[in-house]
Design a protein around this motif. Sequence first.
Motif, PDB file in Angstrom:
ATOM      1  N   ALA A  73       0.856  -1.190   0.000  1.00 11.52           N
ATOM      2  CA  ALA A  73       0.000   0.000   0.000  1.00 11.52           C
ATOM      3  C   ALA A  73       0.883   1.228   0.000  1.00 11.52           C
ATOM      4  N   ARG A  74       0.355   2.314  -0.555  1.00  9.44           N
ATOM      5  CA  ARG A  74       1.047   3.602  -0.563  1.00  9.44           C
ATOM      6  C   ARG A  74       0.098   4.666  -0.024  1.00  9.44           C
ATOM      7  N   SER A  75       0.669   5.823   0.294  1.00 10.20           N
ATOM      8  CA  SER A  75      -0.172   6.933   0.749  1.00 10.20           C
ATOM      9  C   SER A  75      -0.651   7.687  -0.481  1.00 10.20           C
ATOM     10  N   ASP A  76      -1.850   7.344  -0.923  1.00 11.94           N
ATOM     11  CA  ASP A  76      -2.416   7.921  -2.134  1.00 11.94           C
ATOM     12  C   ASP A  76      -2.730   9.408  -1.943  1.00 11.94           C
ATOM     13  N   THR A  77      -3.046   9.784  -0.715  1.00  8.74           N
ATOM     14  CA  THR A  77      -3.382  11.171  -0.369  1.00  8.74           C
ATOM     15  C   THR A  77      -2.678  11.514   0.938  1.00  8.74           C
ATOM     16  N   ALA A  78      -2.084  12.690   1.016  1.00  8.18           N
ATOM     17  CA  ALA A  78      -1.421  13.117   2.247  1.00  8.18           C
ATOM     18  C   ALA A  78      -1.773  14.564   2.532  1.00  8.18           C
ATOM     19  N   MET A  79      -2.327  14.813   3.713  1.00 10.06           N
ATOM     20  CA  MET A  79      -2.698  16.160   4.121  1.00 10.06           C
ATOM     21  C   MET A  79      -2.246  16.407   5.556  1.00 10.06           C
ATOM     22  N   VAL A  80      -1.591  17.543   5.771  1.00  7.69           N
ATOM     23  CA  VAL A  80      -1.302  17.995   7.127  1.00  7.69           C
ATOM     24  C   VAL A  80      -2.426  18.946   7.518  1.00  7.69           C
ATOM     25  N   VAL A  81      -3.190  18.559   8.519  1.00 11.55           N
ATOM     26  CA  VAL A  81      -4.321  19.368   8.981  1.00 11.55           C
ATOM     27  C   VAL A  81      -3.890  20.127  10.234  1.00 11.55           C
ATOM     28  N   HIS A  82      -3.752  21.432  10.099  1.00 16.50           N
ATOM     29  CA  HIS A  82      -3.389  22.282  11.235  1.00 16.50           C
ATOM     30  C   HIS A  82      -4.657  22.921  11.788  1.00 16.50           C
ATOM     31  N   ILE A  83      -4.979  22.614  13.037  1.00 19.49           N
ATOM     32  CA  ILE A  83      -6.163  23.165  13.697  1.00 19.49           C
ATOM     33  C   ILE A  83      -5.721  24.284  14.627  1.00 19.49           C
TER      34      ILE A  83
ATOM     35  N   ARG B  40      -9.564  10.133  -6.717  1.00 20.99           N
ATOM     36  CA  ARG B  40      -8.433   9.418  -7.321  1.00 20.99           C
ATOM     37  C   ARG B  40      -8.125   9.898  -8.738  1.00 20.99           C
ATOM     38  N   THR B  41      -8.958  10.742  -9.289  1.00 18.17           N
ATOM     39  CA  THR B  41      -8.793  11.167 -10.686  1.00 18.17           C
ATOM     40  C   THR B  41      -7.593  12.104 -10.846  1.00 18.17           C
ATOM     41  N   ARG B  42      -6.779  11.825 -11.856  1.00 14.91           N
ATOM     42  CA  ARG B  42      -5.685  12.734 -12.185  1.00 14.91           C
ATOM     43  C   ARG B  42      -5.463  12.851 -13.691  1.00 14.91           C
ATOM     44  N   HIS B  43      -5.673  11.769 -14.440  1.00 13.26           N
ATOM     45  CA  HIS B  43      -5.361  11.788 -15.871  1.00 13.26           C
ATOM     46  C   HIS B  43      -6.464  12.427 -16.708  1.00 13.26           C
ATOM     47  N   GLY B  44      -7.647  12.573 -16.133  1.00  9.81           N
ATOM     48  CA  GLY B  44      -8.757  13.118 -16.911  1.00  9.81           C
ATOM     49  C   GLY B  44      -8.938  14.609 -16.769  1.00  9.81           C
ATOM     50  N   ILE B  45      -8.015  15.279 -16.068  1.00 11.98           N
ATOM     51  CA  ILE B  45      -8.153  16.722 -15.847  1.00 11.98           C
ATOM     52  C   ILE B  45      -6.799  17.402 -16.003  1.00 11.98           C
ATOM     53  N   GLY B  46      -6.830  18.675 -16.329  1.00  8.46           N
ATOM     54  CA  GLY B  46      -5.606  19.481 -16.375  1.00  8.46           C
ATOM     55  C   GLY B  46      -4.495  18.830 -17.166  1.00  8.46           C
ATOM     56  N   ASP B  47      -3.268  18.865 -16.594  1.00  4.59           N
ATOM     57  CA  ASP B  47      -2.118  18.286 -17.281  1.00  4.59           C
ATOM     58  C   ASP B  47      -1.879  16.835 -16.888  1.00  4.59           C
ATOM     59  N   GLY B  48      -2.829  16.252 -16.142  1.00  2.00           N
ATOM     60  CA  GLY B  48      -2.705  14.854 -15.752  1.00  2.00           C
ATOM     61  C   GLY B  48      -1.773  14.608 -14.586  1.00  2.00           C
ATOM     62  N   SER B  49      -1.311  15.677 -13.924  1.00  2.00           N
ATOM     63  CA  SER B  49      -0.392  15.517 -12.797  1.00  2.00           C
ATOM     64  C   SER B  49      -1.165  15.349 -11.491  1.00  2.00           C
ATOM     65  N   ASP B  50      -0.407  15.083 -10.446  1.00  2.00           N
ATOM     66  CA  ASP B  50      -1.016  14.913  -9.124  1.00  2.00           C
ATOM     67  C   ASP B  50      -1.595  16.218  -8.597  1.00  2.00           C
ATOM     68  N   LEU B  51      -1.139  17.352  -9.118  1.00  2.00           N
ATOM     69  CA  LEU B  51      -1.624  18.645  -8.633  1.00  2.00           C
ATOM     70  C   LEU B  51      -3.097  18.848  -8.969  1.00  2.00           C
TER      71      LEU B  51
ATOM     72  N   ARG C 108      -5.305  16.403  -9.234  1.00  2.00           N
ATOM     73  CA  ARG C 108      -6.045  15.542  -8.318  1.00  2.00           C
ATOM     74  C   ARG C 108      -6.166  16.188  -6.938  1.00  2.00           C
ATOM     75  N   ILE C 109      -5.098  16.843  -6.486  1.00  2.00           N
ATOM     76  CA  ILE C 109      -5.145  17.508  -5.181  1.00  2.00           C
ATOM     77  C   ILE C 109      -6.249  18.555  -5.145  1.00  2.00           C
ATOM     78  N   GLY C 110      -6.418  19.297  -6.245  1.00  2.00           N
ATOM     79  CA  GLY C 110      -7.491  20.290  -6.299  1.00  2.00           C
ATOM     80  C   GLY C 110      -8.853  19.652  -6.099  1.00  2.00           C
ATOM     81  N   LEU C 111      -9.079  18.475  -6.702  1.00  2.00           N
ATOM     82  CA  LEU C 111     -10.351  17.763  -6.531  1.00  2.00           C
ATOM     83  C   LEU C 111     -10.508  17.269  -5.094  1.00  2.00           C
ATOM     84  N   GLN C 112      -9.418  16.768  -4.510  1.00  2.00           N
ATOM     85  CA  GLN C 112      -9.487  16.288  -3.128  1.00  2.00           C
ATOM     86  C   GLN C 112      -9.824  17.428  -2.163  1.00  2.00           C
ATOM     87  N   GLN C 113      -9.296  18.601  -2.430  1.00  2.00           N
ATOM     88  CA  GLN C 113      -9.597  19.735  -1.554  1.00  2.00           C
ATOM     89  C   GLN C 113     -11.053  20.173  -1.699  1.00  2.00           C
TER      90      GLN C 113
END
Length: 351
Positions: free
Chosen positions: A113-123, A241-252, A254-259
């Motif tokens: 398994a890998r960390s597909d998503t990583a977020m530091v949540v500062h409260i 999980r989508t990355r190849h169907g939007i923008g330039d296909g990079s992880d960036l 996908r991060i926008g969608l996750q946010q």
Amino acid sequence: MTGRDENGDDGRRTGRRSRALKTAGLVLAGALVLGVGAAGWAYWQLNANIKSVDINNALGDDRPAKAVTTPSPSAAATASPLPTEALNILVLGSDSRSGGENQELGGGSGAGARSDTAMVVHIDAGRTGATVVSIPRDTLVTRPPCPRASGGSTAVAYNSMFNSAYSVGGPVCAVKTVESLTNVRMDHYIEIDFSGFANLVNALGGVTVTADEDIDDDDSHLRLKAGTHHLDGKTALALARTRHGIGDGSDLGRIGLQQKLVKALLDRISATGLLTDPARLYRVADAVTGSLTTDTGLDSLSELMSLGQSLKVLSSDTVRTVTMPVVTAPSDRNRVVADEPEASELWRSLR
């Protein structure tokens, strides 16, 4: 002659009524015992669902210092039994295929398994605002030595992909790598897998998001027209999980969608009045805890509930989502590295 009481009632009738009252009392007492037992069983079941890792013990003292926060005068004047200090929480989405549901949702049956998503949540101190910082999984980092469960440690690795830390050393190495990258102490760790995320969305009744463009991704199997949509758990996971169907296909991209999904979940939790609806709260807790791994500081239902209740005033309007500043890696155009000094300034602001 048959005796009568002072009200003229037959004594036998009084006896029957007394026995009936005793029977009703026993039934009520039994129902209360069963109810308390059922509640206790449900609490035990949810507690047993949570998997935990003793990260503090594994990492010892070789870590960034904990942040010291001083409550504001107004906060001190209205002291609450709920915690109010600032917190930093590492939230990971695992792409583990363990279990039939994860295999079905993720596709395939890849090992590990890998960390597909990583977020530091500062409260923030006072728990009235938060910042969510996404770390691109394709970021090249120096992965520090990480303790192994069997003893010893992994070797330091240079120009290693960020998400390899989880593959090599699980949650402990993921936390160690984030703290090495950011110099920010992670107070807690929360990990959720594919099925847990999908079940969480379903338990909340779905989430509403707006797509800025048409999405057509063969890898995530998501087909979505631009516009506003109400998504069930499976479709929301595909969006995350989508990355190849939007923008330039990079992880960036996908991060926008996750946010977007983070904000949509906050809005949904607020709209459902989760903490005032015990039946819905149980369904959501059951959906989450079955696919949850935490540090030992959050490995009970009471600790998770205390954290959740302390965050009940948070909404999409009070949570800021940002991405760690990055630039294309000189050594590999398909990878990124932290953009300095902007990245260090961001982490410094959280400290």
